[in-house]
Design an enzyme around this catalytic site. Sequence first.
Site, PDB file in Angstrom:
ATOM      1  N   ASP A  51      25.320  18.271  18.322  1.00 12.42           N
ATOM      2  CA  ASP A  51      25.705  17.034  18.436  1.00 12.42           C
ATOM      3  C   ASP A  51      26.093  15.918  19.556  1.00 12.42           C
ATOM      4  O   ASP A  51      26.668  16.815  20.605  1.00 12.42           O
ATOM      5  CB  ASP A  51      26.566  16.748  17.338  1.00 12.42           C
ATOM      6  CG  ASP A  51      26.192  16.683  15.857  1.00 12.42           C
ATOM      7  OD1 ASP A  51      24.806  16.814  15.953  1.00 12.42           O
ATOM      8  OD2 ASP A  51      26.874  16.519  14.808  1.00 12.42           O
ATOM      9  N   LYS A  59      23.959  12.661  17.338  1.00 18.03           N
ATOM     10  CA  LYS A  59      23.575  11.332  17.025  1.00 18.03           C
ATOM     11  C   LYS A  59      24.663  10.454  17.506  1.00 18.03           C
ATOM     12  O   LYS A  59      25.660  10.367  17.145  1.00 18.03           O
ATOM     13  CB  LYS A  59      22.999  10.734  15.726  1.00 18.03           C
ATOM     14  CG  LYS A  59      24.082  11.416  14.613  1.00 18.03           C
ATOM     15  CD  LYS A  59      23.391  11.480  13.178  1.00 18.03           C
ATOM     16  CE  LYS A  59      24.309  12.373  12.400  1.00 18.03           C
ATOM     17  NZ  LYS A  59      23.952  12.578  11.070  1.00 18.03           N
ATOM     18  N   MET A  78      35.143   6.900  12.553  1.00 21.86           N
ATOM     19  CA  MET A  78      34.042   5.974  12.393  1.00 21.86           C
ATOM     20  C   MET A  78      34.334   4.604  11.953  1.00 21.86           C
ATOM     21  O   MET A  78      35.837   4.346  11.633  1.00 21.86           O
ATOM     22  CB  MET A  78      32.904   6.537  11.566  1.00 21.86           C
ATOM     23  CG  MET A  78      32.216   7.921  11.710  1.00 21.86           C
ATOM     24  SD  MET A  78      31.265   8.501  10.735  1.00 21.86           S
ATOM     25  CE  MET A  78      32.054   9.061   9.510  1.00 21.86           C
TER      26      MET A  78
HETATM   27  N1  SAH Z   1      33.324  16.214  12.082  1.00 18.32           N
HETATM   28  C1  SAH Z   1      33.980  15.376  13.096  1.00 18.32           C
HETATM   29  C2  SAH Z   1      33.888  13.991  12.719  1.00 18.32           C
HETATM   30  C3  SAH Z   1      32.682  13.524  12.881  1.00 18.32           C
HETATM   31  S1  SAH Z   1      32.193  11.830  12.169  1.00 18.32           S
HETATM   32  C4  SAH Z   1      35.413  15.636  13.398  1.00 18.32           C
HETATM   33  O1  SAH Z   1      36.189  16.523  12.606  1.00 18.32           O
HETATM   34  O2  SAH Z   1      36.053  15.136  14.033  1.00 18.32           O
HETATM   35  C5  SAH Z   1      32.253  11.099  13.884  1.00 18.32           C
HETATM   36  C6  SAH Z   1      33.710  10.549  14.201  1.00 18.32           C
HETATM   37  O3  SAH Z   1      34.894  11.312  14.571  1.00 18.32           O
HETATM   38  C7  SAH Z   1      33.570   9.518  15.429  1.00 18.32           C
HETATM   39  O4  SAH Z   1      33.001   8.114  15.007  1.00 18.32           O
HETATM   40  C8  SAH Z   1      35.250   9.276  15.829  1.00 18.32           C
HETATM   41  O5  SAH Z   1      35.719   8.397  14.747  1.00 18.32           O
HETATM   42  C9  SAH Z   1      35.544  10.513  15.394  1.00 18.32           C
HETATM   43  N2  SAH Z   1      35.436  11.431  16.834  1.00 18.32           N
HETATM   44  C10 SAH Z   1      35.207  12.624  16.968  1.00 18.32           C
HETATM   45  N3  SAH Z   1      35.428  13.080  18.049  1.00 18.32           N
HETATM   46  C11 SAH Z   1      36.358  12.256  18.429  1.00 18.32           C
HETATM   47  C12 SAH Z   1      36.958  12.100  19.701  1.00 18.32           C
HETATM   48  N4  SAH Z   1      36.765  13.108  20.758  1.00 18.32           N
HETATM   49  N5  SAH Z   1      37.677  11.197  20.016  1.00 18.32           N
HETATM   50  C13 SAH Z   1      37.653  10.137  18.957  1.00 18.32           C
HETATM   51  N6  SAH Z   1      37.113  10.211  17.963  1.00 18.32           N
HETATM   52  C14 SAH Z   1      36.541  11.153  17.844  1.00 18.32           C
END
Ligand code: SAH
Length: 515
Positions: A45, A67, A182
């Site tokens: 991803d 994405k 998000m």
């Molecule tokens: N499964 C992921 C979340 C997926 S949804 C998890 O557990 O982290 C995608 C969202 O995750 C992004 O829009 C953001 O809000 C957050 N996100 C993921 N990685 C991030 C990062 N390194 N810094 C800040 N937000 C992050």
Amino acid sequence: MESKSKNKSKSVGRVYLVGAGPGDLGLVTLRAKECIEQADVIVHDHLANPEMLGWARDEAEIIYAGKKAGEHALSQEKINTLLVEKAREGKRVVRLKGGDPFVFGRGAEEAKAIVDAGIGFEIVPGITSAIAGPAYAGIPVTHRAENSHVTFFTGHEGAEKTESAIDYAALAKLGGTQVMLMGVERIESIAREMLKHGVSENLPVALVRWATTGRQETLTGTLENIGRRVVDLGFEAPAVAVFGEVVALRESLNWYEKRPLSGKRIVVTRTRRQASALSDRLRALGADVIELPTIRIEPPSNLLEFAELVQVAHAYDWIVFTSPNGVTAFFDTFFKLYDDAREIGGAKIAAIGPATAQRVKDFHLHVDLQPDEFVAEAVVREFQKQGVENLRILLARAEKARDVLPKQLSSLGAIVDEGFAYRTVAETRDDTGARRRLLEEGADLITFTSSSTVENFLALGLPWPKRMKVASIGPITSKTVRDHGLNVDVESRRHDIEGLTEAIRSFYAKGAGNG
Ligand code: SAH
């Protein structure tokens, strides 16, 4: 019937839904690393740090599934089908997802598709950005005195939904710490809804973007002003938002953004294999490193000629190595010709620089001469002291290297043969998107660790980012930089990776790099 039993005898594939963690490679689980190392196929991803793909086997098939909001490389349905198809081919399929695979990542849907297809699977939880983001911003999601529960919610509304998917009334009533994933771009209207439902306008809010990476940035405010601040500062996704009193603890607990090189974007120009030592050190100090491979090591134009010299290496009094690549290339050829290290005979070995010497020692051979200074001139001085008249010297080095060594050693009366062990060519691939990042985001500093990295970087013809400064490993590299009309802002006194790292650290410690 027959074809069925045939299928059964074939190894059965499996899908591993793996959490890649929030970005920092150190936050990847051991199990995740194992899965990547063994994978036949990796589907990754946008948010999974692409550097971990370096752990994959060379033969592994690597597929980018997207994405970034709005630009899906593959639709969810196609991803599900792909995972199933690859597993049916008998492959070990790793589905690498940012953070934890089951936290707002549609991992549940993928798992369902896999199980419905009758394929075996495994879940490898990851550290979710919902916890790591706040932690790296110095915000504990719980505190005994502040709250007794944490809520994760998504600020993303499904396109098909007409009503809000977020139950603001419930959130307002619940209180505690609330972490939103998000939806940064909708933070203004989300905050407004919360206010409408009675949440205090003074509630502290923090947004952490690109958490746990070198590009981490945190924005704080209150429920009342956070929306404005996000717009004014152009604060963009991906970010996690934290709502709650715990945000105030950041004032004393912020640690990650206070390291010596935090907020500095530094370009490391080396070959793929060598880059990590410098990158690791700079990252440990907090820098956002763009690893930009400019050169690649290739066999010499005339390998046969080199092999002929290697074959008679035992006939020389000295073999001189000027770089680790030269050592590797020499012994790769040597052990194709011989299966016994003793075939090197009585030749003594000289090495320039500790990394070169170490590579020789890796082959369990003694380094007889290693000058204190890591430049060709220093070897010449040592040989001059010892006297080399009529001695036979083999230089194993790169094509197009400087001719200081052959010229000066010959003038001391030595009989010198040059063996071209390898050549450096321009790196044209951009697998990790480093080049794109440099173009889009610019950089504060670029490091040069040899004259050829200077030449090869410039040969790429990339526009020079505004205000990008130059750090050089030593005087010879610096001269090459100046010969190309550029300034040298940092020069390392010790001409190795550690010395260069130290020079960069003290450059910024003095505040010299600011402005
Ligand atoms: N499964 C992921 C979340 C997926 S949804 C998890 O557990 O982290 C995608 C969202 O995750 C992004 O829009 C953001 O809000 C957050 N996100 C993921 N990685 C991030 C990062 N390194 N810094 C800040 N937000 C992050």
